[in-house]
Enzyme design. Structure first.
Site, PDB file in Angstrom:
ATOM      1  N   HIS A  62       0.856  -1.184   0.000  1.00 13.71           N
ATOM      2  CA  HIS A  62       0.000   0.000   0.000  1.00 13.71           C
ATOM      3  C   HIS A  62       0.888   1.229   0.000  1.00 13.71           C
ATOM      4  O   HIS A  62       2.100   1.119   0.189  1.00 13.71           O
ATOM      5  CB  HIS A  62      -0.933  -0.002   1.224  1.00 13.71           C
ATOM      6  CG  HIS A  62      -0.224  -0.176   2.527  1.00 13.71           C
ATOM      7  ND1 HIS A  62       0.268  -1.397   2.954  1.00 13.71           N
ATOM      8  CD2 HIS A  62       0.113   0.711   3.480  1.00 13.71           C
ATOM      9  CE1 HIS A  62       0.860  -1.241   4.129  1.00 13.71           C
ATOM     10  NE2 HIS A  62       0.779   0.024   4.463  1.00 13.71           N
ATOM     11  N   GLY A  63       0.301   2.383  -0.209  1.00 14.08           N
ATOM     12  CA  GLY A  63       1.077   3.615  -0.317  1.00 14.08           C
ATOM     13  C   GLY A  63       1.475   4.205   1.025  1.00 14.08           C
ATOM     14  O   GLY A  63       1.042   3.747   2.080  1.00 14.08           O
TER      15      GLY A  63
END
Length: 143
Positions: A62-63
């Site tokens: 994920h970011g």
């Protein structure tokens, strides 16, 4: 917009390294309209900060915090890598679940995925799934 749909799932992928695997997971999110292109860069940055390997052959890329600005809608991508990909320290990943969460929804999504994937047999079912429908069924709780 559905968080997980069949277009978000890729089966039987072969990747040479974790960066390639993360890019595939991120590209699905871009192609399906969940995130802007720059979110992939933020996913790779997150991996440099801390591995997203979770155990049980699972990684949840994920970011970063900065990447949240690139999220348009909450969404998931699932990339099945039956032969596995090394995420470092001998940690082999066979299932990647890419996450983009809008407005802190990622915490709720993460907790649902954690519940499903805390059962080793569920992860094995994801790894061995022969159809997109099998994966949708297993992760249906997340939607």
């Amino acid at each position: 917009m559905s968080i997980l749909k069949k277009e978000n799932i890729l089966l039987n992928q072969k990747v040479s390294n974790k960066e390639e695997a993360i890019k595939i997971a991120g590209q699905i999110l871009v192609d399906q309209g969940y995130v802007k292109e720059e979110y992939i860069t933020e996913m790779l940055k997150r991996e440099e900060l801390t591995s997203t390997y979770m155990g049980n052959y699972l990684a949840i890329p994920h970011g970063t915090e900065e990447g949240k600005a690139a999220v348009l809608h909450s969404g998931l991508s699932v990339v099945q890598v039956p032969e596995g990909v090394d995420f470092g320290n001998g940690n082999i990943v066979k299932i990647l679940i890419g996450i983009a969460g809008k407005d802190n929804e990622h915490l709720d999504i993460l907790s649902k995925i954690a519940i499903v994937c805390s059962e080793v047999e569920n992860v094995e079912k994801l790894v061995n799934a022969q159809s997109v429908e099998e994966i949708l069924q297993l992760l249906g709780e997340v939607n």
